[in-house]
Structure formats: C-alpha cells, structure tokens
Design an enzyme around this catalytic site. Structure first.
Site, PDB file in Angstrom:
ATOM      1  N   LYS A 199       3.691   5.454   9.005  1.00  0.00           N
ATOM      2  CA  LYS A 199       2.301   5.379   9.465  1.00  0.00           C
ATOM      3  C   LYS A 199       2.178   4.445  10.658  1.00  0.00           C
ATOM      4  O   LYS A 199       1.506   4.755  11.650  1.00  0.00           O
ATOM      5  CB  LYS A 199       1.392   4.897   8.331  1.00  0.00           C
ATOM      6  CG  LYS A 199       1.171   5.906   7.230  1.00  0.00           C
ATOM      7  CD  LYS A 199       0.345   5.262   6.116  1.00  0.00           C
ATOM      8  CE  LYS A 199       0.159   6.169   4.934  1.00  0.00           C
ATOM      9  NZ  LYS A 199      -0.639   5.523   3.862  1.00  0.00           N
ATOM     10  N   ALA A 216       0.673   0.525   5.549  1.00  0.00           N
ATOM     11  CA  ALA A 216       0.675   0.259   4.111  1.00  0.00           C
ATOM     12  C   ALA A 216       0.665   1.570   3.354  1.00  0.00           C
ATOM     13  O   ALA A 216       0.110   2.569   3.827  1.00  0.00           O
ATOM     14  CB  ALA A 216      -0.532  -0.592   3.720  1.00  0.00           C
ATOM     15  N   ASP A 217       1.270   1.554   2.189  1.00  0.00           N
ATOM     16  CA  ASP A 217       1.209   2.706   1.307  1.00  0.00           C
ATOM     17  C   ASP A 217       1.483   2.244  -0.111  1.00  0.00           C
ATOM     18  O   ASP A 217       2.125   1.217  -0.320  1.00  0.00           O
ATOM     19  CB  ASP A 217       2.218   3.783   1.703  1.00  0.00           C
ATOM     20  CG  ASP A 217       1.834   5.129   1.095  1.00  0.00           C
ATOM     21  OD1 ASP A 217       0.988   5.816   1.695  1.00  0.00           O
ATOM     22  OD2 ASP A 217       2.351   5.476   0.021  1.00  0.00           O
ATOM     23  N   GLN A 218       0.986   3.009  -1.058  1.00  0.00           N
ATOM     24  CA  GLN A 218       1.187   2.660  -2.466  1.00  0.00           C
ATOM     25  C   GLN A 218       1.569   3.906  -3.250  1.00  0.00           C
ATOM     26  O   GLN A 218       0.977   4.969  -3.064  1.00  0.00           O
ATOM     27  CB  GLN A 218      -0.094   2.072  -3.057  1.00  0.00           C
ATOM     28  CG  GLN A 218       0.056   1.614  -4.500  1.00  0.00           C
ATOM     29  CD  GLN A 218      -1.256   1.085  -5.038  1.00  0.00           C
ATOM     30  OE1 GLN A 218      -2.180   1.837  -5.288  1.00  0.00           O
ATOM     31  NE2 GLN A 218      -1.336  -0.226  -5.200  1.00  0.00           N
ATOM     32  N   ALA A 247       3.712  -1.026  -0.494  1.00  0.00           N
ATOM     33  CA  ALA A 247       4.482  -1.424   0.687  1.00  0.00           C
ATOM     34  C   ALA A 247       3.556  -1.851   1.810  1.00  0.00           C
ATOM     35  O   ALA A 247       2.470  -1.295   1.984  1.00  0.00           O
ATOM     36  CB  ALA A 247       5.366  -0.267   1.151  1.00  0.00           C
TER      37      ALA A 247
END
Length: 196
Positions: free
Chosen positions: A55, A71-73, A108
C-alpha cells in the site's frame, strides 16, 4: 518536525485516520492502489506485512517526496485468515464461528521515506479470546455496531465490540484497532518527526 516531507497515510480506513488524528500531527490520507488478495499458503503475519508495504509503495509515484505510512491487519483463527465480512450476513456467520475462540490479529505498520527509500516495518501480534456468544447477542451487536462489517473478524473492539471479548493480550492496545502506534512513533522519531 521534518518540514520537507509531508506525512501520508496510505489508507481509506476511517479507523486508522482517527487513530493518527489523535497524535495531533498534520497528515494527508490517500487511497492506495494495491491488490489486497491474500497469496496461497501465505501466513497471516506475512500477508499483513506484504499488504502494508505494498500500500505504501503504491503511492510513491504520486508522493515522490513524502513519508508514507502503510498499515494492514489480518485476523487468523482455526487455521485460516479472516477478512472483513463487508455485509451483515457474513458478519453473523463469522461471529458465530468465532464464539468462544482464540483469534490472532497481525497488525502491520510500515513507514516509507520515498526520497531515501528507507523502509521501516513492524508486525504486532495481538491475541483475543472471544466470549461465548448467542445468535441473539450477535444480532443485537451488529444492529448497534453497523461499522463492524468493515473490521477484520467483525470485532470493532474500540466500540461495542468490547462486549464480545473475554481477554486481549497485546503489547500495543492501538494495534487491535488497526494501527500499531507505539512502533510507528519510533519510526517517525528516526525520520525527525517529533510528536511531543
């Protein structure tokens, strides 16, 4: 504060934007152009890290002189990754499966300096134990917390979703919402961005 490089949040998430706003630093949100499909056989932690960095990197051409936060989850339970349900029927099914279960959330965060190409990364690991939930409780929760369909595992912990949870084990309570703030502050400090 580093005046030369603006801060960009590579996310369309209203939850992450609200988290970053609480720090009181100027930033701009931009929607990343990146395929978020999980790769076959990829561990949830690796998926979260790949998506967060992807991203951020997807915005480098648009912001060639910036600090970009990605960011990612990914939620993981019973040997599989859980996405965002995106509708009430999926959320009901997901929460029924998660009732009484132990769920791992891999959140993250990365910070990319598009001038130097320095990349800082971290994946926070949070373990959540869900309460045993009845179908009536799940239905009431989704009626009162409609945004939960946009949350990994349908558990919006910062809202009414707290009533779904029995226990949270984490080194950063912000990570479960979607943005590991503690480590992000470390990355920003290295790049000369002062919060206090």
């Amino acid at each position: 504060m580093n005046k030369q490089l603006p801060l960009i949040l590579a996310s369309s998430s209203v939850f992450r934007r609200a988290q970053l706003e609480k720090l009181g630093i100027p930033f701009e949100s931009a929607v990343p152009d990146f395929d978020e499909t999980p790769a076959d056989g990829e561990h949830a932690q690796d998926t979260a890290l790949r998506l967060s960095t992807g991203k951020a990197r997807s915005l480098t051409a648009r912001f060639p002189r910036a600090l970009i936060i990605g960011a990612d989850q990914v939620a993981y339970c019973n040997g599989r990754q859980l996405g965002k349900p995106m509708n009430v029927a999926n959320a009901q099914h997901m929460l029924a499966e998660l009732s009484g279960q132990r769920i791992e959330f891999f959140s993250a965060v990365c910070l990319l300096n598009t001038v130097s190409d320095r990349l800082y990364t971290h994946v926070d690991h949070t373990v959540v134990t869900m309460r045993n939930l009845s179908n009536i409780q799940i239905r009431r929760y989704l009626e009162r917390e409609p945004d939960a369909i946009y949350c990994a595992g349908a558990a919006k912990s910062e809202g009414l979703g707290a009533a779904l949870l029995h226990r949270i084990d984490s080194s950063d309570p912000n990570a479960l919402i979607g943005l590991p703030i503690f480590r992000l502050l470390d990355f920003l400090a290295v790049e000369g961005v002062e919060i206090l």
